[in-house]
Design a protein around this motif. Structure first.
Motif, PDB file in Angstrom:
ATOM      1  N   GLU A  35       1.002  -1.387  -0.118  1.00 60.79           N
ATOM      2  CA  GLU A  35       0.070   0.028  -0.005  1.00 60.79           C
ATOM      3  C   GLU A  35       0.816   1.288   0.047  1.00 60.79           C
ATOM      4  OE1 GLU A  35      -3.075   0.420  -0.367  1.00 60.79           O
ATOM      5  OE2 GLU A  35      -3.402  -2.002  -0.709  1.00 60.79           O
ATOM      6  N   LYS A  36       1.883   1.132   0.775  1.00 63.71           N
ATOM      7  CA  LYS A  36       2.841   2.373   0.767  1.00 63.71           C
ATOM      8  C   LYS A  36       3.486   2.715  -0.667  1.00 63.71           C
ATOM      9  CE  LYS A  36       4.990   3.140   4.663  1.00 63.71           C
ATOM     10  NZ  LYS A  36       5.995   3.165   5.655  1.00 63.71           N
ATOM     11  N   LYS A  38       2.128   1.859  -3.329  1.00 62.60           N
ATOM     12  CA  LYS A  38       1.010   2.523  -4.224  1.00 62.60           C
ATOM     13  C   LYS A  38       0.563   3.990  -3.821  1.00 62.60           C
ATOM     14  CE  LYS A  38      -1.378  -1.915  -5.176  1.00 62.60           C
ATOM     15  NZ  LYS A  38      -2.730  -2.433  -4.858  1.00 62.60           N
ATOM     16  N   GLU A  39       0.621   4.330  -2.690  1.00 62.42           N
ATOM     17  CA  GLU A  39       0.426   5.615  -1.920  1.00 62.42           C
ATOM     18  C   GLU A  39       1.586   6.423  -2.584  1.00 62.42           C
ATOM     19  OE1 GLU A  39       0.236   7.179   2.215  1.00 62.42           O
ATOM     20  OE2 GLU A  39      -1.000   5.388   1.852  1.00 62.42           O
ATOM     21  N   LYS A  40       2.863   5.949  -2.533  1.00 67.75           N
ATOM     22  CA  LYS A  40       3.877   6.901  -3.011  1.00 67.75           C
ATOM     23  C   LYS A  40       3.764   7.269  -4.539  1.00 67.75           C
ATOM     24  CE  LYS A  40       8.226   5.898  -1.759  1.00 67.75           C
ATOM     25  NZ  LYS A  40       9.551   5.077  -1.523  1.00 67.75           N
ATOM     26  N   ALA A  42       0.804   7.451  -6.266  1.00 66.83           N
ATOM     27  CA  ALA A  42      -0.255   8.313  -6.284  1.00 66.83           C
ATOM     28  C   ALA A  42       0.180   9.731  -5.886  1.00 66.83           C
ATOM     29  CB  ALA A  42      -1.356   7.857  -5.356  1.00 66.83           C
ATOM     30  N   VAL A  43       1.031   9.733  -4.817  1.00 68.87           N
ATOM     31  CA  VAL A  43       1.271  11.108  -4.332  1.00 68.87           C
ATOM     32  C   VAL A  43       2.110  11.840  -5.454  1.00 68.87           C
ATOM     33  CG1 VAL A  43       2.855  12.409  -2.957  1.00 68.87           C
ATOM     34  CG2 VAL A  43       1.302  10.741  -1.994  1.00 68.87           C
TER      35      VAL A  43
END
Length: 79
Positions: A35-36, A38-40, A42-43
């Motif tokens: 998730e981290k 994917k989050e990175k 997206a950011v």
């Protein structure tokens, strides 16, 4: 013989529950890592979009300013 049964059962229970907890924690840790990542992404994607919108807005504002200055008859030549 009767004295060994609780020791064997408690030891077995601790081993089984300990192994289960270890793999549960490992699984959740790995999921958080995914998730981290994917989050990175997206950011970074959102940051790129914001930067692109900022640059396009800056170019648009410069163009509008140039056209308005021309319409008002301002001298825009470099010395």
């Amino acid at each position: 013989m009767m004295d060994w049964i609780p020791i064997v059962f408690v030891t077995f229970k601790v081993l089984v529950l300990g192994t289960g907890m270890f793999f549960a924690i490992k699984w959740h840790y790995d999921q958080g890592k995914k998730e981290k990542e994917k989050e990175k992404r997206a950011v970074l994607r959102a940051g790129g979009k914001v930067a692109a919108v900022f640059v396009l807005s800056l170019l648009g504002l410069g163009l509008v300013t140039f056209v308005l200055a021309r319409m008002l008859g301002l001298d825009l030549t470099f010395p």
